[in-house]
Enzyme design. Structure first.
Site, short mmCIF file in Angstrom:
data_model
loop_
_atom_site.label_atom_id
_atom_site.label_comp_id
_atom_site.label_asym_id
_atom_site.label_seq_id
_atom_site.Cartn_x
_atom_site.Cartn_y
_atom_site.Cartn_z
CD GLU A 305 -12.31 9.49 4.31
OE1 GLU A 305 -12.95 9.80 3.28
OE2 GLU A 305 -11.47 8.57 4.34
CD GLU A 401 -12.41 4.75 5.56
OE1 GLU A 401 -11.91 4.89 4.41
OE2 GLU A 401 -13.49 5.27 5.90
#
Length: 516
Positions: A305, A401
């Protein structure tokens, strides 16, 4: 060995059709259930194709008995150019259905209207071998990289002012922090967890780790090293349980996103000073350490991320290229996973840091008020809407995720000492409803409607996120966040077991459930 197979429609119950399979002259013991509405012709045709491809498997099961290519028999009934074109456009992007491009002209769309799928492809025509390798996994969050919302009790025992792993070491000092962390590392995830994960039908674990665990990079910082020894154990446990591992560098020097899950909450300083060089050193250390474990460590995620615009995208691409080369110096051929930097998978079409690359996207519906206000039908629709973008990726694509959560109520989810959007305690939001039982609680204590909605949402996401390379649920366990806790949801029946079980079938109009 060559195999001949036929699939015959033998029933139609409420829009779900039953197909009896005959392989090499032997009929299957019971009809297979297609998860496709009979009114969706291309999905129905594909379901029939999959049955032809897998004549020795049970219902959506797996088999190690046959790996050879199969000879499919299909109707030679003429199909219009428009039908072939439409089917090609719909299915060609799906990497595991690339065979559609090769033989769609030989398959009868008549199976979608009730005809029997039978007889004869051109002489000598063979389908490719059965596809393998769909990622069906879970993240081991909160273990080797702490997150306050996953283990709130640990943070509360540590004391006030501690919001991440950096401030844990800074506040407690090395020895006290190491004592707390080592006890956590010993107990949070064990070999038994790996056995449970495998028993649930999953095949992969994604394991976050921070740069400070590697190559003495914690020296001169408040971070406490030691987690790498537990990564060693995890790889051994995975091997013993038949699971594959994605090593995920979750925290970079300087923080790549400013989130507490990067190790340090606050400013984003990745790409300044020597942070990139030290990140490459961490990756090199990890790759060198596990170069002999490529039977288990089959994928390597470069960085979790990174957050633009503070993280420059052009520089990030160069880092991705350099990181892939660094990893391949020790682990040649290992699949490189790289995060989409919140740009969506389509942004990365045309870019691959390695010949075997997978772009990773993370999909949550709880971090903005508009989505929190949606009905469960809207949440399901949002999940299903990702099919097109995932299918359109020109390389592998995973949802690395995602969760069953429909609220941001989990205690400390938005950071320690921060509230929730859902109940109006975060940044002055007006709120949607109550967080009772969701901020801290158990699956058993959820209401009937809450359980049903989480199950529906999980099923829709499984269908949608299976269209490409697969998915990895976040997270395996928590101290008391029932919307996020896969271990508890499996026990409570909120997550399918087996993975193909559906209490709410056909939620995605273009979902491909038989891909599971």
């Amino acid at each position: 060995m060559r195999h001949e197979a036929q699939a015959e429609k033998v029933g139609d119950v409420g829009g779900t059709f039953l197909v009896r399979l005959t392989a090499n002259g032997k009929a299957s013991g019971s009809p297979w259930v297609s998860r496709f509405s009979w009114t969706r012709p291309y999905a129905s045709a594909l379901a029939g194709i999959l049955l032809l491809l897998r004549p020795n498997e049970g219902r959506y099961g797996s088999s190690e008995e046959e790996e050879e290519a199969y000879t499919a028999t299909a109707s030679t009934k003429p199909v219009s150019k428009e039908v072939v074109s439409t089917a090609h456009q719909q299915f060609a992007p799906l990497e595991n259905f690339a065979m559609m491009r090769n033989y769609i002209q030989y398959l009868s769309i008549a199976c979608a209207t009730g005809a029997i799928l039978t007889n004869a492809a051109p002489a000598g025509f063979q389908l490719p071998a059965r596809q393998q390798g769909t990622i069906q996994g879970v993240n081991l969050g909160g273990w080797l990289v702490l997150e306050p919302w996953i283990v709130p009790d640990l943070f509360e025992r540590a004391g006030d002012g501690i919001v991440d792993e950096y401030t844990l070491g800074q506040t407690l000092g090395h020895d006290a922090a190491y004592s707390l962390l080592s006890s956590h590392w010993d107990s949070w995830i064990t070999a038994d967890d790996f056995g449970q994960i495998a028993a649930a039908g999953l095949n992969t674990v994604r394991i976050p780790i921070g740069f400070w665990a590697v190559n003495d990079l914690a020296n001169g910082t408040p971070y406490v090293a030691g987690a790498i020894d537990y990564m060693d154990k995890a790889i051994g446990w995975a091997r013993g349980s038949g699971l594959k591992v994605i090593i995920d560098l979750h925290g970079a020097p300087g923080s790549q996103n400013g989130f507490d899950n990067s190790g340090r909450y606050g400013p984003i300083e990745f790409q300044t000073g020597d942070t990139v060089d030290n990140t490459l050193k961490a990756l090199s250390g990890l790759a060198s350490r596990y170069s002999g474990d490529t039977d288990v460590v089959t994928m390597f995620e470069i960085l979790n991320e990174p957050l633009p615009p503070t993280v420059n995208l052009d520089s990030l691409k160069q880092f991705y290229n350099d990181a892939a080369s660094t990893i391949h110096d020790s682990m040649p051929g290992t699949t490189i996973v790289f995060h989409d930097a919140f740009q969506g998978v389509g942004y990365w079409n045309g870019f691959s840091p390695a010949p075997s690359s997978i772009v990773d996207t993370h999909i949550y519906q709880v971090f903005n008020l508009d989505q929190l206000q949606e009905s469960i039908d809207d949440h399901v629709g949002d999940a299903c809407s990702n099919i097109g973008s995932l299918s359109g990726a020109d390389k592998g694509a995973i949802v690395g995720e995602w969760t069953g959560a429909l609220t941001d109520c989990a205690k400390y989810l938005n950071g320690r000492y921060k509230g929730s959007r859902y109940d109006g305690t975060f940044d002055g939001n007006s709120g949607v409803g109550s967080c009772d039982g969701l901020s801290s609680g158990s699956v058993d204590a959820l209401s009937g409607d809450q359980k049903t909605n989480i199950r529906r949402f999980n099923e829709a996401q499984l269908d949608a996120y299976s269209v490409k390379s697969g998915w990895v649920f976040w997270t395996w366990k928590t101290e008391g966040a029932p919307e996020w806790d896969l271990q508890a949801q499996l026990v409570g029946g909120l997550f399918p077991k087996p993975l193909t079980d559906r209490q709410h079938p056909n939620q995605c109009s273009q979902g491909i459930s038989s891909r599971l």
